[in-house]
Write a protein that holds these residues in place. Structure first.
Motif, PDB file in Angstrom:
ATOM      1  N   LEU A 117      20.696  26.352  16.786  1.00 63.25           N
ATOM      2  CA  LEU A 117      20.049  25.374  17.658  1.00 63.25           C
ATOM      3  C   LEU A 117      20.311  25.664  19.128  1.00 63.25           C
ATOM      4  CD1 LEU A 117      20.611  21.968  15.815  1.00 63.25           C
ATOM      5  CD2 LEU A 117      18.630  23.486  15.751  1.00 63.25           C
ATOM      6  N   HIS A 118      21.300  26.474  19.423  1.00 65.47           N
ATOM      7  CA  HIS A 118      21.654  26.812  20.802  1.00 65.47           C
ATOM      8  C   HIS A 118      20.879  28.013  21.333  1.00 65.47           C
ATOM      9  CE1 HIS A 118      23.947  29.618  18.443  1.00 65.47           C
ATOM     10  NE2 HIS A 118      24.340  30.264  19.533  1.00 65.47           N
ATOM     11  N   GLN A 119      20.084  28.681  20.493  1.00 64.20           N
ATOM     12  CA  GLN A 119      19.335  29.872  20.878  1.00 64.20           C
ATOM     13  C   GLN A 119      17.862  29.703  20.542  1.00 64.20           C
ATOM     14  OE1 GLN A 119      21.543  32.887  18.731  1.00 64.20           O
ATOM     15  NE2 GLN A 119      22.383  33.606  20.679  1.00 64.20           N
ATOM     16  N   GLN A 120      17.136  29.147  21.462  1.00 69.28           N
ATOM     17  CA  GLN A 120      15.723  28.854  21.254  1.00 69.28           C
ATOM     18  C   GLN A 120      14.908  30.102  20.934  1.00 69.28           C
ATOM     19  OE1 GLN A 120      14.228  26.347  24.304  1.00 69.28           O
ATOM     20  NE2 GLN A 120      12.133  26.417  23.582  1.00 69.28           N
ATOM     21  N   SER A 121      15.303  31.240  21.471  1.00 65.64           N
ATOM     22  CA  SER A 121      14.545  32.471  21.245  1.00 65.64           C
ATOM     23  C   SER A 121      14.552  32.914  19.782  1.00 65.64           C
ATOM     24  CB  SER A 121      15.079  33.594  22.126  1.00 65.64           C
ATOM     25  OG  SER A 121      16.427  33.881  21.793  1.00 65.64           O
ATOM     26  N   THR A 122      15.458  32.390  18.971  1.00 62.47           N
ATOM     27  CA  THR A 122      15.531  32.786  17.560  1.00 62.47           C
ATOM     28  C   THR A 122      14.626  31.946  16.660  1.00 62.47           C
ATOM     29  OG1 THR A 122      17.390  31.311  17.056  1.00 62.47           O
ATOM     30  CG2 THR A 122      17.925  33.539  17.838  1.00 62.47           C
ATOM     31  N   TRP A 123      14.044  30.897  17.205  1.00 63.85           N
ATOM     32  CA  TRP A 123      13.201  30.010  16.403  1.00 63.85           C
ATOM     33  C   TRP A 123      11.818  30.625  16.259  1.00 63.85           C
ATOM     34  CZ3 TRP A 123      14.144  25.140  19.875  1.00 63.85           C
ATOM     35  CH2 TRP A 123      15.503  24.856  19.902  1.00 63.85           C
ATOM     36  N   THR A 124      11.408  30.872  15.049  1.00 66.62           N
ATOM     37  CA  THR A 124      10.083  31.441  14.813  1.00 66.62           C
ATOM     38  C   THR A 124       9.344  30.620  13.759  1.00 66.62           C
ATOM     39  OG1 THR A 124      10.973  32.948  13.136  1.00 66.62           O
ATOM     40  CG2 THR A 124      10.811  33.786  15.394  1.00 66.62           C
ATOM     41  N   ASN A 125       8.038  30.697  13.811  1.00 72.29           N
ATOM     42  CA  ASN A 125       7.177  30.047  12.829  1.00 72.29           C
ATOM     43  C   ASN A 125       7.446  28.556  12.682  1.00 72.29           C
ATOM     44  OD1 ASN A 125       5.928  32.535  12.215  1.00 72.29           O
ATOM     45  ND2 ASN A 125       7.627  33.041  10.862  1.00 72.29           N
TER      46      ASN A 125
END
Length: 92
Positions: A20-28
């Motif tokens: 949750l602390h790394q927005q860039s890892t959220w996909t789809n």
């Protein structure tokens, strides 16, 4: 202070385990899901700060680990952009 401090520490660790602390890892995910994750992360962050400051204990979440925009930043763009998270994340 022990139970509150331990509980928010556990919540912070779960937030980190869920990225949750790394927005860039959220996909789809949808814009609504992104907004929910952002709000969840920042709520844990605020509680971590509050409890740590109140009881004079160290923070669990450090600012250098945070790669998540503020909820207001996202909500302002939602009305202007498509609901594709890739568009939102690319502007971050």
């Amino acid at each position: 202070p022990g139970p509150a401090y331990n509980t928010i520490g556990a919540a912070a660790r779960l937030a980190f385990q869920s990225s949750l602390h790394q927005q860039s890892t959220w996909t789809n995910i949808t814009t609504a899901q992104a907004y929910e994750r952002i709000c969840t992360f920042w709520n844990v962050f605020v509680q971590d700060r509050f409890i740590s400051l109140t009881f004079g204990r160290p923070y669990t979440i450090h600012e250098t680990d945070i790669q998540v925009e503020a909820p207001a930043d996202l909500s302002e763009r939602v009305s202007k952009a498509p609901t594709n998270l890739a568009v939102i994340v690319s502007h971050h």
